[in-house]
Design an enzyme around this catalytic site. Sequence first.
Site, short mmCIF file in Angstrom:
data_model
loop_
_atom_site.label_atom_id
_atom_site.label_comp_id
_atom_site.label_asym_id
_atom_site.label_seq_id
_atom_site.Cartn_x
_atom_site.Cartn_y
_atom_site.Cartn_z
N ASN A 184 -3.66 -2.85 -10.08
CA ASN A 184 -3.49 -4.16 -9.43
C ASN A 184 -4.95 -5.05 -9.65
O ASN A 184 -5.62 -4.52 -10.33
CB ASN A 184 -3.58 -3.83 -7.69
CG ASN A 184 -4.67 -3.31 -7.54
OD1 ASN A 184 -5.45 -2.55 -7.97
ND2 ASN A 184 -5.26 -3.68 -6.13
N CYS A 189 -7.53 -5.81 -8.51
CA CYS A 189 -8.92 -5.66 -8.01
C CYS A 189 -9.25 -4.13 -8.47
O CYS A 189 -10.58 -3.83 -8.40
CB CYS A 189 -9.37 -5.43 -6.52
SG CYS A 189 -9.31 -7.31 -5.70
N GLU A 223 -8.30 -1.04 -7.91
CA GLU A 223 -8.48 0.23 -7.16
C GLU A 223 -7.25 1.17 -7.13
O GLU A 223 -7.40 2.42 -7.31
CB GLU A 223 -9.02 0.19 -5.81
CG GLU A 223 -7.67 -0.42 -4.69
CD GLU A 223 -7.74 -2.01 -4.93
OE1 GLU A 223 -7.11 -2.68 -3.85
OE2 GLU A 223 -8.38 -2.41 -5.57
#
Length: 347
Positions: free
Chosen positions: A91, A93, A95
């Site tokens: 994704n 970001c 994580e």
Amino acid sequence: MGLRGLPHRLRPESNNSVSLSDDFLRAVENDSDWNLIRRIDGKVHKTLKARDLWEKIGYAAWASADPGLHFNTTMNDWHTCVSAGAIRASNPCSEYMFLDDTACNLASINLLTYRNADGTIDIAAYEHTVRLWTMVLEISVMMAQFPSWKIAKLSYEYRTLGLGFANIGGLLMTSGIPYDSDEGRGICAALTALMTGVAYATSAEMASELGAFPEYPANALHMLRVMRNHRRAAYGEAEGYEKLAVNPVPLVEDHVPQKELVEHARAAWDKALDLGAEYGYRNAQATVIAPTGTIGLVMDCDTTGIEPDFALVKFKKLAGGGYFKIINRAVPEALRTLGYGEAQIAD
């Protein structure tokens, strides 16, 4: 990487990452050539020195905070569902790393709320929270709305969850422990191992009642291998890992002041592996460490995710215009922990 010349108001808000294999990193070490491959036809578009490309990536990250890095070989070495395909991306970001067209619902724990007055962690409360929220997130898989039928279908088939924590920097700062220290890394490793072990043990318990995730039988050997590697790391083992290109940095018991954290983490992984071997797991993934930028503010965290604080006073730009000032409230308590007097703290 070419956005630095744009006026600030015109810069797009996005996260950009470069996916690197171990082969590329070895080419950097050896000062070898590296081929850039076209996605459409698979032919070589350009050949350049790996170190030159590495230097450009590093400069761009220094100048603009982008790109981030994906260590693709490692990502796939710890992949629980290899039979369904490789992990290619994350994704925005970074994580959540799993199969294309999948998603997971996130929840993060504010670690500072589990700190006792004497600086120890309330282990029972922490374990209870992890156990409870693993079940809540499992329920959320069926209640969530997804942007496409394919993402919804794969989410039901793999049931990936995203339980994590925030404010490790605030916890360490309040305790007077340097972020970049063996003790800081030891505490973080123990808390992470405990959270992940309890989450997977809870997932296996749910599997005993509800059945494993639908695609588990095809991936059981892969997932149990990954679980065994996690357990080895929790036990501080340096060798014996299965099918890893690079061994992880294991939990070092001597670096953790509260030994009960290590004991509970190892017991959680024993349980996670034993129950998983018998019943499988309800979820293909259980934990992530998200950046927690916005929800960190809502939870009154002094630091986001697993990151240190980048400034004691910060300014956040508001979508409707203007700014607000954020002051790290851990500083006074940190100074008390380190033995400073109230007059010195006030100064």
